[in-house]
Design a protein around this motif. Structure first.
Motif, PDB file in Angstrom:
ATOM      1  N   LEU A  59      39.374  48.211  39.868  1.00  0.00           N
ATOM      2  CA  LEU A  59      39.852  47.166  38.948  1.00  0.00           C
ATOM      3  C   LEU A  59      40.396  45.984  39.744  1.00  0.00           C
ATOM      4  O   LEU A  59      40.112  44.824  39.454  1.00  0.00           O
ATOM      5  CB  LEU A  59      40.921  47.746  38.015  1.00  0.00           C
ATOM      6  N   LYS A  60      41.158  46.294  40.790  1.00  0.00           N
ATOM      7  CA  LYS A  60      41.705  45.218  41.619  1.00  0.00           C
ATOM      8  C   LYS A  60      40.585  44.413  42.269  1.00  0.00           C
ATOM      9  O   LYS A  60      40.698  43.206  42.454  1.00  0.00           O
ATOM     10  CB  LYS A  60      42.582  45.823  42.732  1.00  0.00           C
ATOM     11  N   ALA A  61      39.514  45.121  42.633  1.00  0.00           N
ATOM     12  CA  ALA A  61      38.419  44.464  43.351  1.00  0.00           C
ATOM     13  C   ALA A  61      37.723  43.388  42.509  1.00  0.00           C
ATOM     14  O   ALA A  61      37.035  42.526  43.048  1.00  0.00           O
ATOM     15  CB  ALA A  61      37.414  45.510  43.815  1.00  0.00           C
ATOM     16  N   ILE A  62      37.907  43.439  41.170  1.00  0.00           N
ATOM     17  CA  ILE A  62      37.270  42.422  40.318  1.00  0.00           C
ATOM     18  C   ILE A  62      37.723  41.017  40.736  1.00  0.00           C
ATOM     19  O   ILE A  62      36.961  40.066  40.663  1.00  0.00           O
ATOM     20  CB  ILE A  62      37.592  42.683  38.829  1.00  0.00           C
ATOM     21  N   ALA A  63      38.959  40.932  41.212  1.00  0.00           N
ATOM     22  CA  ALA A  63      39.483  39.617  41.580  1.00  0.00           C
ATOM     23  C   ALA A  63      38.943  39.115  42.918  1.00  0.00           C
ATOM     24  O   ALA A  63      39.103  37.945  43.240  1.00  0.00           O
ATOM     25  CB  ALA A  63      41.010  39.678  41.611  1.00  0.00           C
ATOM     26  N   VAL A  64      38.329  39.989  43.712  1.00  0.00           N
ATOM     27  CA  VAL A  64      37.837  39.535  45.014  1.00  0.00           C
ATOM     28  C   VAL A  64      36.360  39.806  45.266  1.00  0.00           C
ATOM     29  O   VAL A  64      35.713  39.095  46.037  1.00  0.00           O
ATOM     30  CB  VAL A  64      38.675  40.137  46.173  1.00  0.00           C
ATOM     31  N   GLU A  65      35.829  40.837  44.631  1.00  0.00           N
ATOM     32  CA  GLU A  65      34.402  41.120  44.855  1.00  0.00           C
ATOM     33  C   GLU A  65      33.702  41.525  43.555  1.00  0.00           C
ATOM     34  O   GLU A  65      33.019  42.542  43.497  1.00  0.00           O
ATOM     35  CB  GLU A  65      34.202  42.160  45.955  1.00  0.00           C
ATOM     36  N   TRP A 247      39.932  36.567  34.752  1.00  0.00           N
ATOM     37  CA  TRP A 247      39.982  37.601  33.716  1.00  0.00           C
ATOM     38  C   TRP A 247      41.171  38.526  33.926  1.00  0.00           C
ATOM     39  O   TRP A 247      41.900  38.843  32.981  1.00  0.00           O
ATOM     40  CB  TRP A 247      38.676  38.417  33.674  1.00  0.00           C
ATOM     41  N   ARG A 248      41.400  38.919  35.175  1.00  0.00           N
ATOM     42  CA  ARG A 248      42.545  39.796  35.468  1.00  0.00           C
ATOM     43  C   ARG A 248      43.852  39.131  35.043  1.00  0.00           C
ATOM     44  O   ARG A 248      44.724  39.739  34.447  1.00  0.00           O
ATOM     45  CB  ARG A 248      42.585  40.126  36.974  1.00  0.00           C
ATOM     46  N   GLU A 249      43.957  37.844  35.365  1.00  0.00           N
ATOM     47  CA  GLU A 249      45.156  37.072  34.998  1.00  0.00           C
ATOM     48  C   GLU A 249      45.331  37.030  33.480  1.00  0.00           C
ATOM     49  O   GLU A 249      46.432  37.176  32.950  1.00  0.00           O
ATOM     50  CB  GLU A 249      45.019  35.624  35.493  1.00  0.00           C
ATOM     51  N   CYS A 250      44.209  36.834  32.787  1.00  0.00           N
ATOM     52  CA  CYS A 250      44.267  36.668  31.331  1.00  0.00           C
ATOM     53  C   CYS A 250      44.587  37.990  30.631  1.00  0.00           C
ATOM     54  O   CYS A 250      45.308  38.009  29.630  1.00  0.00           O
ATOM     55  CB  CYS A 250      42.957  36.092  30.798  1.00  0.00           C
ATOM     56  N   GLU A 251      44.053  39.092  31.174  1.00  0.00           N
ATOM     57  CA  GLU A 251      44.340  40.382  30.545  1.00  0.00           C
ATOM     58  C   GLU A 251      45.842  40.669  30.660  1.00  0.00           C
ATOM     59  O   GLU A 251      46.470  41.186  29.740  1.00  0.00           O
ATOM     60  CB  GLU A 251      43.514  41.481  31.226  1.00  0.00           C
ATOM     61  N   ASP A 252      46.382  40.262  31.772  1.00  0.00           N
ATOM     62  CA  ASP A 252      47.811  40.430  32.000  1.00  0.00           C
ATOM     63  C   ASP A 252      48.619  39.533  31.051  1.00  0.00           C
ATOM     64  O   ASP A 252      49.600  39.977  30.438  1.00  0.00           O
ATOM     65  CB  ASP A 252      48.083  40.057  33.461  1.00  0.00           C
TER      66      ASP A 252
END
Ligand code: ADP
Ligand code: MG
Length: 515
Positions: A59-65, A247-252
């Motif tokens: 899940l974290k990797a979505i923000a970088v890869e 997307w990660r930012e927005c889900e948060d």
């Protein structure tokens, strides 16, 4: 010699998060933690060279890869391939789900030792093809799938357990009508159930397999991206990594908006950065149509059950997305009732699945069932025929949706010519009269009919929905004494040899009998 007790394990294989539960020695369901110490595992898979990483790290990797990450694979189940190519490879969605299941199994084993028998949950609105694909994912992950159970039903079972309906005294309680509203990350399900003591009877079910928290996230992504675009003339959605991060930012931010009236989203792209503030009001306005779709479906399903709001005793909310205050407000306004969030929103489904697993295991040992589940089919079953006037492919409904299961429907076909040895029947699920607008299950091929039958001989095809919504087909030729071989040749399912290949690859296990 002491007989090892087999653990009763239930798996909620969610679109965005998955959970595993088991029954303890006293028969109480509890969720297990994963290797990271969490009760929920993100249903996200990172393909990193030869390594496959599932859960939080992925899940974290979505923000970088992002290009190497598969998220929401459950949304694509029933299709041939996942919508995204990963490291140059097209994976079937059920294979991605099998990787998730494999991680859940490995983590659970650390606590409860080796096990293979599980119940896996599916959205009530899943069609037959998606149900089979879920069982296939379980097989590829090395499981023996005892059964699949509808998520709202599992939640209702967990609720019933919590209310004490499943113990002996509970069975005398008054029948209750419960409407389960399940808004998760990727799917929306609504089911109207009657709980009569220890009987859980689904009266009607409806839903949307492409509506969930993820769609709410995307609206926030759009708001933020458009604001960024106005300021910096670049669109972060065009770059997969910037989009993944956003997307990660927005889900948060969405989670923040469930408890606060505003939230901020940070966005960096092409050397520019911005901090975008979004209010709850703005968010609710931008997603009103999504909420309205759930409102409409909820009302429809109540109608299909033949009930009014005054007949509903409980409005049970499950799924992570019910934490959005707009959901409560809408349901309160629609039903005139206070929604009941007393079951654990993200765990109830897994807990109910483990209770169902316990029931099946106990029955296999000859014990009487402590509760029963009655289901309905979520889509109408039909066979395809060609309209002689228009030449169009029509769907002839055989079993309408919301029929109590199990159910068998018979259709008699006539052979066209003398000594015809085979017939082919195309099967679909869906509500449209046009066959091409329905979900194609496959072709049922009937081979080796008795020799020398005259033209116009009747051939009876029996279509049977099992209690869990899976389809079986049988053929009877009046007068012939032997069973006629038949199989469903599926359009979008993996063949047995592919399932076996993946099973070996994912969990190292050899093929076994699997139907
Ligand atoms: P699924 O079973 O479909 O994977 P879950 O029931 O686990 O889904 O719910 C996950 C969804 O719930 C995600 O979209 C997540 O963003 C959302 N969610 C979780 N907590 C909150 C919250 N506090 N506010 C709004 N949405 C939330
Ligand atoms: Mg769910």
């Amino acid at each position: 010699m002491t007989r090892e007790t087999i653990p009763a394990v239930g798996i909620d294989l969610g679109t965005t998060f998955s959970a595993v539960a088991k029954l303890d020695e006293r028969g109480l369901p509890l969720t297990l933690v994963n290797a990271e110490g969490d009760h929920l595992t993100p249903s996200v898979v990172l393909f990193d060279g030869d390594d496959v990483i599932v859960g939080k790290e992925a899940l974290k990797a979505i923000a970088v890869e992002a290009p190497r990450v598969a998220e929401c694979s459950k949304r694509d189940v029933g299709h041939r391939a996942f919508h995204k190519t990963l490291q140059g490879k097209k994976y079937p969605p059920e294979v991605i789900e099998a990787f998730i299941l494999d991680k859940l199994r490995r983590d659970a084993q650390l606590q409860i030792g080796p096990f293979s028998k599980v119940v896996i949950t599916v959205p009530a609105y899943f069609d037959e093809v998606r149900r089979k694909a879920t069982q296939d994912a379980g097989y590829m992950a090395g499981f023996e799938v005892l059964d699949i159970i509808n998520e709202p039903t599992a939640a209702a079972v967990a609720f019933g357990f919590q209310q004490g309906y499943l113990n002996e005294e509970g069975s005398t309680s008054e029948p209750q009508h419960v409407l389960v509203y399940d808004l998760g990350g990727g799917t929306f399900d609504v089911t109207v159930m009657e709980i009569r003591g220890t009987e859980f009877i689904a009266l009607a079910t409806d839903g949307d397999v492409r509506l969930g928290g993820y769609d709410w996230d995307q609206r926030l992504v759009d708001i933020a991206a458009e604001s960024f675009l106005r300021r910096h003339k670049f669109d972060p959605r065009e770059d997969p990594i910037a989009a993944g991060k956003l997307w990660r930012e927005c889900e948060d931010a969405k989670r923040t908006l469930s408890v606060r009236s505003k939230a901020a989203v940070a966005c960096d792209h092409k050397g520019c950065s911005a901090r975008i503030e979004i209010t709850r009001r703005q968010f609710e306005e931008a997603t009103l149509d999504l909420l309205d779709r759930t409102r409409f479906t909820t009302a429809q399903s109540l109608k299909a059950a033949g009930l009014d709001w005054s007949d509903i005793d409980r409005l049970l909310l499950v799924g992570g997305s019910i934490r959005m205050p707009m959901v409560h407000a809408m349901l309160r306004q629609l039903s005139g009732k206070e929604p009941d969030a007393s079951v654990a929103a993200d765990e109830a489904v897994a807990l109910g699945a483990s209770l169902h697993a316990g029931l099946i295991l106990a029955q296999r040992q000859g014990n009487p069932p402590t509760f029963t589940i009655k289901n309905v089919n979520s889509h109408s079953l039909g066979v395809v025929g060609v309209d002689p006037l228009t030449g169009r492919r029509r769907n002839g409904t055989l079993i309408p949706r919301n029929t109590p299961l199990p159910v068998t429907a018979k259709r008699t076909f006539k052979t066209r010519k003398e000594n015809q040895r085979s017939i082919l029947v195309e099967i679909v699920e869906g509500e449209s009269p046009s066959a091409d607008d329905c979900t194609r299950i496959g072709k049922c091929s009937v081979r080796r009919l008795p020799e020398n039958m005259p033209a116009q001989s009747p051939v009876d095809v029996l279509f049977h929905y099992e209690p869990n919504g899976r389809l079986k087909v049988r053929v009877i030729v009046p007068g012939a004494d032997r069973q006629i071989a038949t199989e469903i040749v599926r359009e979008n399912s993996l063949a047995k040899e592919h399932l076996d290949g993946w099973r070996k690859f994912i969990c190292g296990l050899e093929p076994t009998e699997y139907r």
